[in-house]
Write an enzyme that holds these catalytic residues in place. Structure first.
Site, PDB file in Angstrom:
ATOM      1  N   ASP A  35      40.139  91.706   2.652  1.00  0.00           N
ATOM      2  CA  ASP A  35      40.505  91.040   3.900  1.00  0.00           C
ATOM      3  C   ASP A  35      41.152  92.034   4.870  1.00  0.00           C
ATOM      4  O   ASP A  35      42.156  92.665   4.533  1.00  0.00           O
ATOM      5  CB  ASP A  35      41.470  89.882   3.567  1.00  0.00           C
ATOM      6  CG  ASP A  35      41.427  88.772   4.592  1.00  0.00           C
ATOM      7  OD1 ASP A  35      41.503  89.071   5.788  1.00  0.00           O
ATOM      8  OD2 ASP A  35      41.338  87.597   4.180  1.00  0.00           O
ATOM      9  N   THR A  76      38.889  85.335   9.545  1.00  0.00           N
ATOM     10  CA  THR A  76      38.664  85.249   8.094  1.00  0.00           C
ATOM     11  C   THR A  76      37.613  84.206   7.692  1.00  0.00           C
ATOM     12  O   THR A  76      36.716  84.497   6.906  1.00  0.00           O
ATOM     13  CB  THR A  76      39.998  84.926   7.395  1.00  0.00           C
ATOM     14  OG1 THR A  76      40.901  85.978   7.700  1.00  0.00           O
ATOM     15  CG2 THR A  76      39.829  84.819   5.891  1.00  0.00           C
ATOM     16  N   LYS A 158      43.655  83.288  -0.666  1.00  0.00           N
ATOM     17  CA  LYS A 158      43.449  82.316   0.429  1.00  0.00           C
ATOM     18  C   LYS A 158      42.426  81.254   0.040  1.00  0.00           C
ATOM     19  O   LYS A 158      41.375  81.592  -0.524  1.00  0.00           O
ATOM     20  CB  LYS A 158      42.908  83.029   1.670  1.00  0.00           C
ATOM     21  CG  LYS A 158      43.906  83.931   2.359  1.00  0.00           C
ATOM     22  CD  LYS A 158      43.289  84.449   3.657  1.00  0.00           C
ATOM     23  CE  LYS A 158      44.194  85.477   4.320  1.00  0.00           C
ATOM     24  NZ  LYS A 158      43.605  86.035   5.532  1.00  0.00           N
ATOM     25  N   HIS A 312      48.883  92.106   9.105  1.00  0.00           N
ATOM     26  CA  HIS A 312      49.549  91.248  10.089  1.00  0.00           C
ATOM     27  C   HIS A 312      51.063  91.493  10.103  1.00  0.00           C
ATOM     28  O   HIS A 312      51.709  91.392  11.130  1.00  0.00           O
ATOM     29  CB  HIS A 312      49.293  89.773   9.771  1.00  0.00           C
ATOM     30  CG  HIS A 312      47.901  89.328  10.125  1.00  0.00           C
ATOM     31  ND1 HIS A 312      47.433  89.335  11.418  1.00  0.00           N
ATOM     32  CD2 HIS A 312      46.882  88.852   9.360  1.00  0.00           C
ATOM     33  CE1 HIS A 312      46.180  88.885  11.435  1.00  0.00           C
ATOM     34  NE2 HIS A 312      45.819  88.600  10.202  1.00  0.00           N
TER      35      HIS A 312
HETATM   36 ZN   LIG Z   1      40.728  87.841   7.139  1.00  0.00          ZN
END
Ligand SMILES: [Zn+2]
Length: 542
Positions: A35, A76, A158, A312
């Site tokens: 990711d 995402t 996730k 992030h």
């Molecule tokens: Zn992502």
């Protein structure tokens, strides 16, 4: 004699056929999504990688140096869906992580499902399913090709990282519950967790991982590819002052301020141990579900989320992000060795890519990159429209898209003209693209095309606000970085194929992420996903 000759011929040809089939058909496909991994991370950290992880992929695998997402927004949910459906959001329908839904007049999550219930814990984190995904995935096609005799499983920290790759009819999808550190699923897939998942959760590995200190893997002075550890562009963990090593995770997990308490389960995803936990869970999945053990191909879709949380949180060029990649590299290397010993890498087909990349922190390259004042922009445009038309025709503003109220008294052409004129006066805006008429798109044709492939008329808004390169949402003024744009920093990702069927090679031809699923389908000789519009990457098949 003739009879025996016939028997011998049948036996011989069936042995030959089986032999040929065993060589051509992998027993296991492993899809790895990292990711937020930028292509340049493969080389930026090269000198600090070990020999068995990323370097092995590049030396023994097939690398596409110019692999891109060919739509925006690069988020995402759309990324995971595009890799496994072999098409873009305009076909698979996952146009964002969440988007404004005109029917319910609210934001909907790409995998949120009110009719689904959590399996494996008491939280709401399992109210999820792939019901908004409008194409089959590679996993679905493997199930269809083998009459459901395959094992197809998606796993991730996730929810969307596990659910979208696994598609509509997998054996399972499992994701991480931030409220208690357990892997869960939803009743879309099953009524109860398998005993092995319960046993895995009972090992309480998260408690173990979060009781240690996160130190840099190598001495701090080896991280000269990154900026110094203590920089203002990084966002500190909740209730802490600074983002600097070492991180005493057991202490940080217990901190409390203004009535908000940290939790080890909530913090894990932004540490490298989120990746470690997923490797542990992958091994448990492969072993407990007997994957890769017979001639019927199985699929394990893995998505490593911690790299995105760290991006992030700390921003690219932070020591934290570099350390996470160095650790992921070592763990990937160990995982490849583990696969080789158990199943044999010659029997496995692996691909590795990312669901999007990331923009540089604007503070590091400023100018021209900067922070787009999203809220200020919305207020400004609403005010201008009110002033000029006597009403506010905006129903919602999300994912850089304006959703206009639809009724007979609204003159869409007039409103588009006003928004286009005044939006351009706002800092950071490059163009306004009308999403119902691309023949009028005056931006670069490539940009118009990327926006067109990222929308679906029944789910998207009416106007897209295109920013200048390097401009990111003001939400990151507090530190860290993000992604979502049409530009190369967000679209350029690694695409690597590795394993038994793959010869070591590479090329610099432009490829799309939507080309991965058709290529894997061709290698498996199965039908490609139902919505697939990607092309086979021929060089990989040679
Ligand atoms: Zn992502």
């Amino acid at each position: 004699m003739r009879f025996y000759g016939y028997v011998l011929t049948v036996l011989f040809s069936s042995v030959l056929f089986k032999h040929a089939k065993a060589q051509e058909q992998p027993k296991l496909v492993i899809g790895i999504i990292v990711d937020q991994m930028r292509y340049d991370y493969l080389y930026r950290y090269w000198n600090d990688y070990g020999d068995k992880g990323f370097k092995r992929l590049l030396e023994e695998g097939f690398i596409l140096h110019d692999g891109h997402y060919q739509y925006a927004p690069t988020y995402t949910g759309p990324g995971h869906a595009s890799v496994y459906t072999g098409t873009n959001p305009n076909v698979h329908g996952i146009i964002g992580n969440e988007w404004y839904d005109r029917k319910s007049k609210s934001l909907v999550n790409c995998v949120g499902d009110e009719s689904a219930n959590t399996v494996g814990s008491d939280s709401y984190d399992g109210k999820m399913s792939p019901h908004r995904l409008l194409s089959t995935t590679l996993a679905d096609q493997i199930e269809l090709a083998t009459n459901k005799r395959s094992k197809t499983i998606g796993i991730s920290i996730k929810d969307r990282g596990a659910i979208l790759p696994a598609g509509r009819k997998p054996d399972a999808a499992y994701w991480y519950d931030k409220s208690n550190g357990r892997f869960i699923t939803s009743d879309y897939y099953m009524k109860d967790l398998p005993e092995w998942v319960k046993a895995f959760n009972d090992r309480k590995l998260v408690d173990q991982y979060m009781s240690q200190t996160w130190q840099t893997l190598l001495p701090l002075d080896r991280y000269d590819e990154s900026l110094p550890d203590d920089k203002p562009f990084e966002r500190a963990f909740p209730n802490t002052e600074k983002a600097v090593f070492p991180y005493d995770l057991s202490k940080i997990s217990q901190l409390q301020r203004f009535g908000i308490k940290n939790s080890p389960y909530n913090l894990l995803p932004a540490t490298p141990f989120g990746n470690t936990l997923l490797f542990d869970f992958a091994k448990a999945t492969l072993e407990s579900e007997n994957m890769g053990k017979d001639d019927i191909v199985d699929l394990l879709a893995m998505s490593f989320s911690s790299t995105d949380y760290a991006g992030h949180q700390f921003g690219n060029f932070s020591v934290e992000v570099q350390d996470m990649y160095l650790r992921l590299d070592r763990e990937l290397g160990e995982f490849f060795d583990y696969l080789d010993q158990g199943i044999g890498l010659k029997n496995i087909l692996i691909f590795l890519t990312a669901d999007h990349a990331a923009e540089d922190v604007p503070g590091l390259v400023s100018p021209p990159g900067d922070y787009f004042r999203m809220n200020g922009f919305e207020a400004y445009i609403r005010h201008k429209l009110n002033e000029l038309t006597g009403s506010d025709p905006i129903e919602s503003f999300s994912n850089q898209q304006i959703y206009l109220i639809k009724n007979d008294s609204i003159d869409l052409k007039e409103i588009t003209k006003i928004v286009s004129t005044y939006a351009l006066l706002f800092p950071g805006v490059r163009s306004v693209i009308a999403l119902n008429d691309f023949s009028n798109c005056i931006d670069d044709p490539l940009i118009c095309d990327l926006v067109r492939k990222g929308i679906m008329p029944t789910r998207s808004g009416d106007l897209y606000i295109q920013l200048h390169p390097g401009w990111i949402n003001e939400a990151y003024l507090a530190g860290g970085t993000t992604h979502g744009s049409t530009y190369a920093h967000d679209t350029h990702v690694p695409i690597i194929f590795f394993g038994g069927l793959i010869n070591a090679s590479n090329n610099y031809k432009r490829a799309g992420v939507q080309d991965i699923a058709p290529t894997i389908s061709a290698l498996l000789k199965i039908a490609r996903p139902s919505g697939s519009t990607g092309m086979i990457i021929e060089d990989v098949l040679k």
